[in-house]
Design a protein around this motif. Structure first.
Motif, PDB file in Angstrom:
ATOM      1  N   LEU A  13       0.867  -1.164   0.000  1.00 50.40           N
ATOM      2  CA  LEU A  13       0.000   0.000   0.000  1.00 50.40           C
ATOM      3  C   LEU A  13       0.906   1.217   0.000  1.00 50.40           C
ATOM      4  O   LEU A  13       1.760   1.355   0.873  1.00 50.40           O
ATOM      5  CB  LEU A  13      -0.882   0.014   1.265  1.00 50.40           C
ATOM      6  CG  LEU A  13      -1.625   1.314   1.558  1.00 50.40           C
ATOM      7  CD1 LEU A  13      -2.722   1.551   0.529  1.00 50.40           C
ATOM      8  CD2 LEU A  13      -2.208   1.275   2.961  1.00 50.40           C
ATOM      9  N   SER A  15       0.541   5.257   0.172  1.00 48.79           N
ATOM     10  CA  SER A  15      -0.526   6.208   0.464  1.00 48.79           C
ATOM     11  C   SER A  15       0.027   7.551   0.913  1.00 48.79           C
ATOM     12  O   SER A  15       1.190   7.675   1.266  1.00 48.79           O
ATOM     13  CB  SER A  15      -1.447   5.653   1.552  1.00 48.79           C
ATOM     14  OG  SER A  15      -0.740   5.492   2.766  1.00 48.79           O
ATOM     15  N   ASP A  17      -1.412  11.236   3.161  1.00 48.48           N
ATOM     16  CA  ASP A  17      -2.436  11.757   4.055  1.00 48.48           C
ATOM     17  C   ASP A  17      -3.295  12.809   3.373  1.00 48.48           C
ATOM     18  O   ASP A  17      -2.813  13.567   2.507  1.00 48.48           O
ATOM     19  CB  ASP A  17      -1.804  12.386   5.299  1.00 48.48           C
ATOM     20  CG  ASP A  17      -1.102  11.373   6.182  1.00 48.48           C
ATOM     21  OD1 ASP A  17      -1.385  10.170   6.046  1.00 48.48           O
ATOM     22  OD2 ASP A  17      -0.270  11.792   7.001  1.00 48.48           O
ATOM     23  N   GLY A  52      -5.755   1.900  -7.385  1.00 50.20           N
ATOM     24  CA  GLY A  52      -5.423   3.101  -6.636  1.00 50.20           C
ATOM     25  C   GLY A  52      -6.355   4.230  -6.995  1.00 50.20           C
ATOM     26  O   GLY A  52      -7.018   4.196  -8.032  1.00 50.20           O
ATOM     27  N   ILE A  81      -6.448   8.918   5.111  1.00 46.11           N
ATOM     28  CA  ILE A  81      -5.821   8.709   3.803  1.00 46.11           C
ATOM     29  C   ILE A  81      -6.441   9.646   2.773  1.00 46.11           C
ATOM     30  O   ILE A  81      -7.657   9.744   2.656  1.00 46.11           O
ATOM     31  CB  ILE A  81      -5.955   7.239   3.366  1.00 46.11           C
ATOM     32  CG1 ILE A  81      -5.113   6.349   4.275  1.00 46.11           C
ATOM     33  CG2 ILE A  81      -5.529   7.062   1.909  1.00 46.11           C
ATOM     34  CD1 ILE A  81      -5.209   4.876   3.973  1.00 46.11           C
ATOM     35  N   PHE A  84      -4.344   6.517  -2.426  1.00 40.93           N
ATOM     36  CA  PHE A  84      -3.555   5.300  -2.237  1.00 40.93           C
ATOM     37  C   PHE A  84      -3.373   4.552  -3.545  1.00 40.93           C
ATOM     38  O   PHE A  84      -4.096   4.758  -4.510  1.00 40.93           O
ATOM     39  CB  PHE A  84      -4.213   4.377  -1.205  1.00 40.93           C
ATOM     40  CG  PHE A  84      -5.520   3.783  -1.678  1.00 40.93           C
ATOM     41  CD1 PHE A  84      -5.546   2.553  -2.300  1.00 40.93           C
ATOM     42  CD2 PHE A  84      -6.700   4.478  -1.512  1.00 40.93           C
ATOM     43  CE1 PHE A  84      -6.747   2.011  -2.746  1.00 40.93           C
ATOM     44  CE2 PHE A  84      -7.907   3.950  -1.949  1.00 40.93           C
ATOM     45  CZ  PHE A  84      -7.926   2.710  -2.569  1.00 40.93           C
ATOM     46  N   SER A  85      -2.388   3.669  -3.528  1.00 46.59           N
ATOM     47  CA  SER A  85      -2.112   2.747  -4.629  1.00 46.59           C
ATOM     48  C   SER A  85      -1.844   1.382  -4.017  1.00 46.59           C
ATOM     49  O   SER A  85      -1.196   1.280  -2.981  1.00 46.59           O
ATOM     50  CB  SER A  85      -0.868   3.176  -5.403  1.00 46.59           C
ATOM     51  OG  SER A  85      -0.968   4.501  -5.862  1.00 46.59           O
ATOM     52  N   GLN A 110       5.002   9.960   0.373  1.00 49.66           N
ATOM     53  CA  GLN A 110       4.202   8.741   0.310  1.00 49.66           C
ATOM     54  C   GLN A 110       4.641   7.788   1.417  1.00 49.66           C
ATOM     55  O   GLN A 110       5.823   7.722   1.750  1.00 49.66           O
ATOM     56  CB  GLN A 110       4.391   8.042  -1.040  1.00 49.66           C
ATOM     57  CG  GLN A 110       4.057   8.907  -2.239  1.00 49.66           C
ATOM     58  CD  GLN A 110       2.587   9.209  -2.348  1.00 49.66           C
ATOM     59  OE1 GLN A 110       1.756   8.315  -2.316  1.00 49.66           O
ATOM     60  NE2 GLN A 110       2.241  10.484  -2.487  1.00 49.66           N
TER      61      GLN A 110
END
Length: 121
Positions: A13, A15, A17, A52, A81, A84-85, A110
């Protein structure tokens, strides 16, 4: 008898913020979007992209174990979050390389976290 050698892969993951991109001027957002989509297209072409997206800025809701639904934490009180990917690569180092490309494209730091293996998913 031949066997196909398969490289072991792990899912990660990547991500950032919510609010991490607030420093970017509105007029720069199309350039940021195109840069991010370029990284996404390259990850898809390399076969490492799973899924994502950005996450809409909004108040969350909390669903308890008994099904009770309540308003979630205020964004300022808890980190949430912003996007995200999910990727599948052969090493944490590869995940870091892709995360660095995403960070440069999105102009924000990230976070990389390994996803636990679940044979049912």
């Amino acid at each position: 008898m031949t066997t196909d050698a398969k490289v072991a892969t792990q899912r990660y993951l990547i991500s950032f913020d919510d609010g991490s991109m607030d420093h970017i001027p509105e007029e720069d957002m199309p350039l940021v979007g195109e840069a991010a989509h370029k990284v996404l297209r390259e990850a898809k072409a390399a076969g490492v992209w799973i899924f994502g997206c950005g996450v809409e800025r909004q108040q969350s809701t909390i669903v308890a174990t008994d099904g009770t639904i309540t308003a979630g934490p205020v964004q300022e009180a808890k980190v949430v979050i912003g996007g995200f990917s999910i990727i599948e690569v052969s090493s944490r180092e590869e995940a870091h390389i892709l995360a660095a490309r995403i960070a440069a494209a999105c102009r924000c730091t990230q976070e990389v976290r390994e996803i636990m293996f679940d044979p049912e998913s």
